[in-house]
Scaffold this motif. Structure first.
Motif, mmCIF file in Angstrom:
data_model
loop_
_atom_site.group_PDB
_atom_site.id
_atom_site.type_symbol
_atom_site.label_atom_id
_atom_site.label_comp_id
_atom_site.label_asym_id
_atom_site.label_seq_id
_atom_site.Cartn_x
_atom_site.Cartn_y
_atom_site.Cartn_z
ATOM 1 N N ALA A 17 0.837 -1.205 0.000
ATOM 2 C CA ALA A 17 0.000 0.000 0.000
ATOM 3 C C ALA A 17 0.869 1.251 0.000
ATOM 4 O O ALA A 17 0.380 2.376 -0.015
ATOM 5 N N SER A 18 2.169 1.051 0.015
ATOM 6 C CA SER A 18 3.094 2.168 0.123
ATOM 7 C C SER A 18 3.514 2.650 -1.269
ATOM 8 O O SER A 18 4.033 1.877 -2.074
ATOM 9 N N SER A 19 3.250 3.959 -1.541
ATOM 10 C CA SER A 19 3.538 4.461 -2.885
ATOM 11 C C SER A 19 3.799 5.953 -2.848
ATOM 12 O O SER A 19 3.494 6.619 -1.860
ATOM 13 N N GLU A 20 4.367 6.492 -3.928
ATOM 14 C CA GLU A 20 4.520 7.949 -4.028
ATOM 15 C C GLU A 20 3.730 8.455 -5.229
ATOM 16 O O GLU A 20 3.589 7.759 -6.233
ATOM 17 N N GLU A 21 3.232 9.675 -5.119
ATOM 18 C CA GLU A 21 2.437 10.238 -6.206
ATOM 19 C C GLU A 21 3.322 10.681 -7.358
ATOM 20 O O GLU A 21 4.325 11.353 -7.159
ATOM 21 N N LEU A 22 2.926 10.265 -8.583
ATOM 22 C CA LEU A 22 3.652 10.682 -9.784
ATOM 23 C C LEU A 22 2.913 11.792 -10.508
ATOM 24 O O LEU A 22 3.517 12.617 -11.176
ATOM 25 N N LEU A 23 1.591 11.746 -10.449
ATOM 26 C CA LEU A 23 0.763 12.649 -11.231
ATOM 27 C C LEU A 23 -0.511 12.963 -10.461
ATOM 28 O O LEU A 23 -1.242 12.053 -10.075
ATOM 29 N N SER A 24 -0.778 14.264 -10.266
ATOM 30 C CA SER A 24 -2.018 14.669 -9.584
ATOM 31 C C SER A 24 -3.095 14.938 -10.635
ATOM 32 O O SER A 24 -2.814 14.929 -11.834
ATOM 33 N N PHE A 58 -8.796 8.048 -26.207
ATOM 34 C CA PHE A 58 -8.416 6.714 -25.788
ATOM 35 C C PHE A 58 -9.564 5.992 -25.112
ATOM 36 O O PHE A 58 -10.505 6.616 -24.636
ATOM 37 N N SER A 59 -9.435 4.671 -25.061
ATOM 38 C CA SER A 59 -10.450 3.885 -24.373
ATOM 39 C C SER A 59 -10.456 4.227 -22.890
ATOM 40 O O SER A 59 -11.500 4.371 -22.272
ATOM 41 N N GLN A 60 -9.264 4.329 -22.312
ATOM 42 C CA GLN A 60 -9.181 4.617 -20.879
ATOM 43 C C GLN A 60 -9.313 6.113 -20.634
ATOM 44 O O GLN A 60 -8.751 6.917 -21.370
ATOM 45 N N ARG A 61 -10.036 6.458 -19.583
ATOM 46 C CA ARG A 61 -10.150 7.860 -19.200
ATOM 47 C C ARG A 61 -8.798 8.371 -18.702
ATOM 48 O O ARG A 61 -7.924 7.601 -18.347
ATOM 49 N N THR A 62 -8.701 9.686 -18.646
ATOM 50 C CA THR A 62 -7.527 10.296 -18.040
ATOM 51 C C THR A 62 -7.444 9.858 -16.577
ATOM 52 O O THR A 62 -8.466 9.823 -15.898
ATOM 53 N N PRO A 63 -6.248 9.522 -16.105
ATOM 54 C CA PRO A 63 -6.168 9.091 -14.703
ATOM 55 C C PRO A 63 -6.504 10.230 -13.741
ATOM 56 O O PRO A 63 -6.235 11.397 -14.019
ATOM 57 N N LEU A 64 -7.140 9.882 -12.624
ATOM 58 C CA LEU A 64 -7.371 10.867 -11.564
ATOM 59 C C LEU A 64 -6.053 11.177 -10.874
ATOM 60 O O LEU A 64 -5.773 12.303 -10.482
ATOM 61 N N ARG A 65 -5.252 10.123 -10.720
ATOM 62 C CA ARG A 65 -4.012 10.264 -9.986
ATOM 63 C C ARG A 65 -3.185 9.018 -10.288
ATOM 64 O O ARG A 65 -3.733 7.925 -10.401
ATOM 65 N N LEU A 66 -1.876 9.211 -10.436
ATOM 66 C CA LEU A 66 -0.987 8.075 -10.683
ATOM 67 C C LEU A 66 0.027 7.981 -9.566
ATOM 68 O O LEU A 66 0.538 8.998 -9.094
ATOM 69 N N VAL A 67 0.333 6.754 -9.158
ATOM 70 C CA VAL A 67 1.348 6.557 -8.127
ATOM 71 C C VAL A 67 2.350 5.502 -8.588
ATOM 72 O O VAL A 67 2.095 4.768 -9.538
ATOM 73 N N ARG A 68 3.482 5.459 -7.879
ATOM 74 C CA ARG A 68 4.471 4.411 -8.138
ATOM 75 C C ARG A 68 4.685 3.618 -6.849
ATOM 76 O O ARG A 68 4.915 4.200 -5.780
ATOM 77 N N CYS A 69 4.598 2.298 -6.954
ATOM 78 C CA CYS A 69 4.768 1.426 -5.786
ATOM 79 C C CYS A 69 6.189 1.562 -5.241
ATOM 80 O O CYS A 69 7.162 1.464 -5.988
ATOM 81 N N ASP A 70 6.302 1.786 -3.944
ATOM 82 C CA ASP A 70 7.622 1.919 -3.311
ATOM 83 C C ASP A 70 8.400 0.607 -3.317
ATOM 84 O O ASP A 70 9.624 0.610 -3.271
ATOM 85 N N ASP A 71 7.676 -0.508 -3.354
ATOM 86 C CA ASP A 71 8.364 -1.799 -3.241
ATOM 87 C C ASP A 71 8.804 -2.373 -4.588
ATOM 88 O O ASP A 71 9.942 -2.796 -4.722
ATOM 89 N N CYS A 72 7.888 -2.417 -5.584
ATOM 90 C CA CYS A 72 8.248 -3.092 -6.844
ATOM 91 C C CYS A 72 8.366 -2.131 -8.023
ATOM 92 O O CYS A 72 8.814 -2.521 -9.091
ATOM 93 N N GLY A 73 7.919 -0.864 -7.877
ATOM 94 C CA GLY A 73 8.066 0.106 -8.957
ATOM 95 C C GLY A 73 6.899 0.180 -9.927
ATOM 96 O O GLY A 73 6.905 0.988 -10.855
ATOM 97 N N LEU A 74 5.882 -0.654 -9.731
ATOM 98 C CA LEU A 74 4.705 -0.608 -10.614
ATOM 99 C C LEU A 74 4.068 0.783 -10.552
ATOM 100 O O LEU A 74 3.894 1.345 -9.474
ATOM 101 N N VAL A 75 3.746 1.333 -11.742
ATOM 102 C CA VAL A 75 3.016 2.601 -11.815
ATOM 103 C C VAL A 75 1.541 2.263 -12.007
ATOM 104 O O VAL A 75 1.209 1.450 -12.868
#
Ligand code: ZN
Length: 329
Positions: A17-24, A58-75
């Motif tokens: 559950a630990s992550s940092e914000e990449l995009l607001s 695009f099919s996907q909507r604009t993200p509300l917010r993007l984060v990066r996982c502190d442990d594995c790096g998944l965005v």
């Protein structure tokens, strides 16, 4: 499209559950404006709106917010649209036949190269299932290269187009295929990043692989987005914008930005061993609606970025996209 429901989520790879914000949300709006501006300069003014698909719409909507996982790096998106929202997006929409035909033709040559790469890495030809076979461009390339590939896709309308080209395509997902079916290769090109539950799709793909079988995945590189996104407010903004926009990463129209490390972790957990990771650029998108200078620019810029993508090691932050080939242990 009005009542979108979101939920807070954890990392789909490592459950952290630990992550940092990449995009607001504000950043996302600015990036989308930059994306429109980028394409508006490059597209002919008389382009029909439905040809904007996969370019600025695009099919996907604009993200509300993007984060990066502190442990594995998944965005990933957090909060994220609920799974039911995702199913609805892909089952309902569908451009007309001439647009599907244009997409098929535009994507075909890139997939010829990809089919050749798959043959080389797998070591021989065989049978396969492509998850998210869409307009059948890879199925056509694979057939021409001597493979026996079938498709599976949630969009019945697109599938009808692809079947008319002579391919076997199941309506549904990899999870809904006949459990007894075994193939040499499951390919998931440009699709794992958009699924509601990629971990479930990987598990299902593994279950359909014959002994010695291979999972081949192509995804946008979360590590590249995480590296270039902070540069959009720096003196290097012009280069960062070009790097991201030419590769469809600006505004991040995906649910997940896997990195080579994060994806490997998911595959290893499912009993697979990574054999090769290839850094790459987005398939060519210029077509008859692209201004001539812009088509030339796209070719030149992608050549430079492709060179960067090949030399990058580890999580390949210079590579906007990557392919990963893993074999059943
Ligand atoms: Zn994680």
């Amino acid at each position: 499209m009005t009542d979108v429901s979101y939920e807070l989520t954890r990392c789909a790879v490592c459950s952290s559950a630990s992550s940092e914000e990449l995009l607001s949300a504000d950043d996302a709006r600015i990036e989308i404006e930059q994306l429109w501006e980028f394409h508006q300069k490059r597209l002919r003014a008389d382009i029909p709106p439905d040809h904007l698909m996969d370019r600025v719409a695009f099919s996907q909507r604009t993200p509300l917010r993007l984060v990066r996982c502190d442990d594995c790096g998944l965005v990933y998106r957090n909060p994220m649209e609920r799974a039911s929202e995702v199913a609805e997006i892909y089952e309902n929409e569908g451009p007309d036949e001439p647009v599907l035909r244009a997409l098929h033709d535009t994507q075909r040559s890139a997939y010829d190269a990809q089919a050749a790469r798959l043959t080389e890495i797998f070591g021989r030809r065989g049978t396969g299932v492509e998850v998210g076979s869409y307009v059948g461009a890879f199925l056509a390339a694979a057939r021409a290269a001597g493979w026996q590939f079938a498709g599976v896709d949630v969009n019945a309308q697109t599938n009808a187009f692809t079947r008319a080209l002579g391919f076997q395509v199941d309506d549904g997902s990899i999870e809904s295929l006949d459990p007894a079916r075994r193939v040499d290769v499951v390919a998931i090109w440009n699709c794992l990043d958009q699924l509601a539950d990629p971990a479930s799709a990987v598990r299902a793909a593994r279950a359909h692989l014959a002994s010695g079988g291979m999972l081949a995945v192509r995804v946008p590189n979360g590590a590249c987005y995480a590296a270039f996104r902070p540069l959009l407010q720096s003196p290097l903004a012009g280069i960062a914008r070009e790097w991201l926009a030419q590769n469809n990463l600006l505004g991040f129209p995906y649910r997940y930005g896997f990195t080579p490390t994060a994806l490997e972790r998911l595959l290893v957990r499912n009993g697979m061993r990574v054999e090769q990771v290839v850094g790459d650029v987005l398939v060519p998108i210029a077509d008859r609606w692209t201004k001539r200078w812009a088509a030339l620019e796209e070719r030149l810029v992608k050549r430079v970025i492709a060179a960067g993508a090949r030399i990058a090691r580890g999580d390949k932050p210079l590579a906007p996209w990557f392919e990963l080939y893993a074999r059943v242990e």
